[in-house]
Structures are given as C-alpha cells and as structure tokens.
Scaffold this active site. Structure first.
Site, PDB file in Angstrom:
ATOM      1  N   ARG A  20       0.856  -1.204   0.000  1.00  0.00           N
ATOM      2  CA  ARG A  20       0.000   0.000   0.000  1.00  0.00           C
ATOM      3  C   ARG A  20       0.877   1.234   0.000  1.00  0.00           C
ATOM      4  NH1 ARG A  20      -0.460   1.204   5.722  1.00  0.00           N
ATOM      5  NH2 ARG A  20       0.662  -0.420   6.846  1.00  0.00           N
ATOM      6  N   SER A 148      13.804  10.102   3.732  1.00  0.00           N
ATOM      7  CA  SER A 148      12.815  11.117   4.115  1.00  0.00           C
ATOM      8  C   SER A 148      13.524  12.444   4.300  1.00  0.00           C
ATOM      9  CB  SER A 148      12.127  10.734   5.425  1.00  0.00           C
ATOM     10  OG  SER A 148      11.378  11.834   5.912  1.00  0.00           O
ATOM     11  N   TYR A 161      12.979   7.821  13.982  1.00  0.00           N
ATOM     12  CA  TYR A 161      12.698   7.792  12.537  1.00  0.00           C
ATOM     13  C   TYR A 161      13.725   8.630  11.766  1.00  0.00           C
ATOM     14  CZ  TYR A 161       9.888   8.370   8.262  1.00  0.00           C
ATOM     15  OH  TYR A 161       9.432   8.393   6.966  1.00  0.00           O
ATOM     16  N   LYS A 165      16.413   7.363   8.932  1.00  0.00           N
ATOM     17  CA  LYS A 165      16.434   7.852   7.549  1.00  0.00           C
ATOM     18  C   LYS A 165      17.771   8.521   7.214  1.00  0.00           C
ATOM     19  CE  LYS A 165      12.337   6.414   6.349  1.00  0.00           C
ATOM     20  NZ  LYS A 165      12.163   5.357   5.351  1.00  0.00           N
ATOM     21  N   ILE A 194       3.670  13.140   2.336  1.00  0.00           N
ATOM     22  CA  ILE A 194       2.930  12.421   1.300  1.00  0.00           C
ATOM     23  C   ILE A 194       1.666  11.819   1.926  1.00  0.00           C
ATOM     24  CG2 ILE A 194       3.075  10.614  -0.486  1.00  0.00           C
ATOM     25  CD1 ILE A 194       5.214  12.866  -0.792  1.00  0.00           C
TER      26      ILE A 194
HETATM   27  P1  NDP Z   1       2.549   3.074   4.814  1.00  0.00           P
HETATM   28  O1  NDP Z   1       2.425   2.942   6.286  1.00  0.00           O
HETATM   29  O2  NDP Z   1       1.367   3.535   4.028  1.00  0.00           O
HETATM   30  O3  NDP Z   1       3.053   1.671   4.194  1.00  0.00           O
HETATM   31  C1  NDP Z   1       4.154   1.034   4.764  1.00  0.00           C
HETATM   32  C2  NDP Z   1       4.478  -0.217   3.992  1.00  0.00           C
HETATM   33  O4  NDP Z   1       5.604  -0.839   4.626  1.00  0.00           O
HETATM   34  C3  NDP Z   1       3.358  -1.228   4.013  1.00  0.00           C
HETATM   35  O5  NDP Z   1       3.357  -1.965   2.813  1.00  0.00           O
HETATM   36  C4  NDP Z   1       3.769  -2.136   5.174  1.00  0.00           C
HETATM   37  O6  NDP Z   1       3.248  -3.449   5.116  1.00  0.00           O
HETATM   38  C5  NDP Z   1       5.243  -2.182   4.987  1.00  0.00           C
HETATM   39  N1  NDP Z   1       5.975  -2.598   6.172  1.00  0.00           N
HETATM   40  C6  NDP Z   1       5.918  -2.076   7.417  1.00  0.00           C
HETATM   41  N2  NDP Z   1       6.744  -2.743   8.238  1.00  0.00           N
HETATM   42  C7  NDP Z   1       7.344  -3.705   7.500  1.00  0.00           C
HETATM   43  C8  NDP Z   1       8.276  -4.724   7.779  1.00  0.00           C
HETATM   44  N3  NDP Z   1       8.798  -4.885   8.998  1.00  0.00           N
HETATM   45  N4  NDP Z   1       8.656  -5.543   6.768  1.00  0.00           N
HETATM   46  C9  NDP Z   1       8.138  -5.392   5.518  1.00  0.00           C
HETATM   47  N5  NDP Z   1       7.236  -4.453   5.204  1.00  0.00           N
HETATM   48  C10 NDP Z   1       6.837  -3.618   6.182  1.00  0.00           C
HETATM   49  O7  NDP Z   1       3.797   4.041   4.592  1.00  0.00           O
HETATM   50  P2  NDP Z   1       4.141   5.040   3.390  1.00  0.00           P
HETATM   51  O8  NDP Z   1       3.706   4.468   2.110  1.00  0.00           O
HETATM   52  O9  NDP Z   1       3.721   6.391   3.787  1.00  0.00           O
HETATM   53  O10 NDP Z   1       5.742   5.007   3.495  1.00  0.00           O
HETATM   54  C11 NDP Z   1       6.562   4.265   2.620  1.00  0.00           C
HETATM   55  C12 NDP Z   1       7.989   4.712   2.825  1.00  0.00           C
HETATM   56  O11 NDP Z   1       8.076   6.109   2.556  1.00  0.00           O
HETATM   57  C13 NDP Z   1       8.503   4.514   4.252  1.00  0.00           C
HETATM   58  O12 NDP Z   1       9.851   4.134   4.229  1.00  0.00           O
HETATM   59  C14 NDP Z   1       8.359   5.898   4.849  1.00  0.00           C
HETATM   60  O13 NDP Z   1       9.250   6.095   5.907  1.00  0.00           O
HETATM   61  C15 NDP Z   1       8.697   6.762   3.649  1.00  0.00           C
HETATM   62  N6  NDP Z   1       8.228   8.120   3.733  1.00  0.00           N
HETATM   63  C16 NDP Z   1       6.891   8.418   3.807  1.00  0.00           C
HETATM   64  C17 NDP Z   1       6.471   9.726   3.878  1.00  0.00           C
HETATM   65  C18 NDP Z   1       5.038  10.107   3.970  1.00  0.00           C
HETATM   66  O14 NDP Z   1       4.753  11.314   4.121  1.00  0.00           O
HETATM   67  N7  NDP Z   1       4.093   9.181   3.865  1.00  0.00           N
HETATM   68  C19 NDP Z   1       7.448  10.831   3.879  1.00  0.00           C
HETATM   69  C20 NDP Z   1       8.818  10.403   3.793  1.00  0.00           C
HETATM   70  C21 NDP Z   1       9.179   9.099   3.710  1.00  0.00           C
HETATM   71  P3  NDP Z   1       1.761  -3.806   5.682  1.00  0.00           P
HETATM   72  O15 NDP Z   1       0.780  -3.158   4.752  1.00  0.00           O
HETATM   73  O16 NDP Z   1       1.688  -5.281   5.649  1.00  0.00           O
HETATM   74  O17 NDP Z   1       1.703  -3.224   7.049  1.00  0.00           O
END
Ligand code: NDP
Length: 253
Positions: A20, A148, A161, A165, A194
């Site tokens: 997701r 990030s 966090y 990063k 985001i």
């Molecule tokens: P979400 O919480 O929407 O999605 C996180 C994803 O990571 C999910 O698919 C989740 O799986 C998976 N995940 C979590 N823990 C694990 C694990 N231990 N092993 C494997 N998969 C895991 O996050 P975002 O899409 O917002 O974030 C994605 C990346 O972007 C991250 O690294 C985040 O730090 C980075 N980011 C996001 C920002 C934002 O504003 N959203 C800004 C800057 C960076 P499951 O669905 O099964 O839980």
C-alpha cells in the site's frame, strides 16, 4: 540497471512494503519494462497486498506478494535466495518498507527506538546485502532507497525515525561508492509530506505545520514519489548514483 544479459524480456523488480501507500505506487510505476514485480509486506492480513498483486497482473507482469519482515536478516536472505534462484537475479530493489513510532525522546521506549531502526535502517541493509552479490556478479542492477526529508532536517518527536532515515542516506552514498565500478547504481528519494496511511493519523496541527513549510503548498501523492523512483530505476538516470532526490514540493531545498 538495464535489462542486462539475462536474455529474458524485462526486469525483475522487488519493492519492499509494496502492499500500500508509496510502495504500491512504486510497484505499479515499475511495471513498464518489467517481467516480474514482487512485493512484500508485514501485516498478516494480506488484502492490500493481494489488491496490489491483482493490479500488477492486470498491467501485464508476473507478480507475487509475501509476508516478510525486512528487519529479519535470516528471513530476508532466504526470500531473496528464492527470488534469485527463480528469476536469475534482481534488477531493481526498492527499499521502501518503513514505520514510525513517534514520541519525544524523553518519553521514547527502548522498544520504539529499536523497532524503527530495525525496520527502516537494518531492513535496508538486510535487503541490499541479500541482492548485492548477485548484482555484482551480473554487473548490473540498481537499488533505490526511500529515505525522508526528516533524515536531513530532523523533526521533533521523530528522533528514531529521523536517525533511521539519515542512516539510510549514508548507507545509500556508501554503498554507491562500493559498487559503482560494477555498474550498479544506488540512489535514494527523500519524500516530504505524502498522503498515505502513515500520515493520515497525524494530528491536524502537525499536518498544518508540515503544509506551512511546503513551497508548493500541498501534500504530495504516492504517485509523485513513484514517478521519481521509476526515473531513477531507468536508464534515463544512467549517470546518477549516490544521490538523494527530494520529492517534497520544496519543503527542503
Ligand atoms: P505506509 O504505512 O502507508 O506503508 C508502509 C508499507 O511498509 C506497508 O506496505 C507495510 O506493510 C510495509 N511494512 C511495514 N513494516 C514492515 C516490515 N517490517 N517488513 C516489511 N514491510 C513492512 O507508509 P508510506 O507508504 O507512507 O511510506 C513508505 C515509505 O516512505 C517509508 O519508508 C516511509 O518512511 C517513507 N516516507 C513516507 C512519507 C510520507 O509522508 N508518507 C514521507 C517520507 C518518507 P503492511 O501493509 O503489511 O503493514
């Protein structure tokens, strides 16, 4: 990061945390030129992952999803050994899986510190190490890490966090230096604010605080991050390595 000499049509792509949010958008954006797009996730409920796989297959590539905790060194090694055996190699690895456990340092538990570092930073190490030998042998491949803006500027309530990063950024640059001569490029994106599940539950005042710092005056979409990742993964970015591309609407310059 070209298709290499495997003789198959298309690249093999792995996106961690691809079920997701930003990871799903990246997986879908990397369909172009791909033979297979493989995702993993953490939640035992795999509805979101199944939906992503359905959309990938609908776009015409082989796809699958597994529950894999990227912080588990042994499980990650085993998973990638299986992928490399099945497909002959990984062309593009996107280390996207990430979590937050926000609180002020004064109140942060050891478990909150350890878990965020383990998933975000060690997870990136685990997955990168699991593919790098094969990429070096094949003299092709690319890794894109999702960092990030917070890893550069810091953020109150996110010491764990932000540290993870910042570590991802340093890992990106160091690994790029180690493998560049083998034709492997390692880059990062640094998204700002985001709209995903990760940010949906932030208090309104925190969201407003972020928005006030964004030059373009709005949050970004997962697709806008995915577009940059897709470019970094392509030959169009063939002379970039060790770079951090900010996708933050001018939150950081
Ligand atoms: P979400 O919480 O929407 O999605 C996180 C994803 O990571 C999910 O698919 C989740 O799986 C998976 N995940 C979590 N823990 C694990 C694990 N231990 N092993 C494997 N998969 C895991 O996050 P975002 O899409 O917002 O974030 C994605 C990346 O972007 C991250 O690294 C985040 O730090 C980075 N980011 C996001 C920002 C934002 O504003 N959203 C800004 C800057 C960076 P499951 O669905 O099964 O839980």
């Amino acid at each position: 990061m070209s298709e290499g000499d495997r003789g198959d049509s298309g690249r093999v792509v792995v996106v961690t945390g691809g079920s997701r949010g930003i990871g799903r958008a990246i997986a879908l954006a990397l369909v172009e030129g791909a033979r297979a797009v493989l995702i993993n996730h953490y939640d035992p409920d795999d509805d979101a992952a199944q939906e992503t796989v359905g959309r990938l297959e609908g776009a015409g590539v082989e796809a699958d999803q597994v529950k894999l905790d990227v912080s588990d060194f042994g499980a990650v090694k085993e998973y990638f050994e299986g992928v490399i055996e099945r497909f002959g190699g990984v062309d593009v690895l996107v280390n996207n899986a990430g979590i937050t456990a926000d609180t002020l340092l004064v109140r942060m538990s050891e478990a909150d510190w350890d878990r965020v570092i383990a998933v975000n930073l060690k997870g990136t190490f685990n997955c990168s190490q699991a593919v790098i030998r094969s990429m070096m042998q094949r003299r092709t491949g690319g890794i894109i890490n999702v960092a990030s803006v917070v890893g550069l500027v810091g953020n109150a309530g996110q010491t764990n966090y932000a540290a993870s990063k910042a570590g991802v950024i340093a890992l990106t640059k160091s690994l790029a230096r180690e493998v560049g001569a083998r034709g492997i490029r390692v880059n990062a994106v640094a998204p700002g604010y985001i709209e995903t599940d990760m940010t949906a539950h932030l208090p309104e005042r925190v969201k407003e605080g972020f928005l006030s710092q964004i030059t373009l005056g709005r949050a970004g979409s997962p697709e806008e991050v995915a577009e940059v990742v897709s470019w970094l993964a392509s030959d169009r970015a063939s002379y970039l390595t060790g770079q951090v591309v900010h996708v933050s609407g001018g939150m950081y310059m």
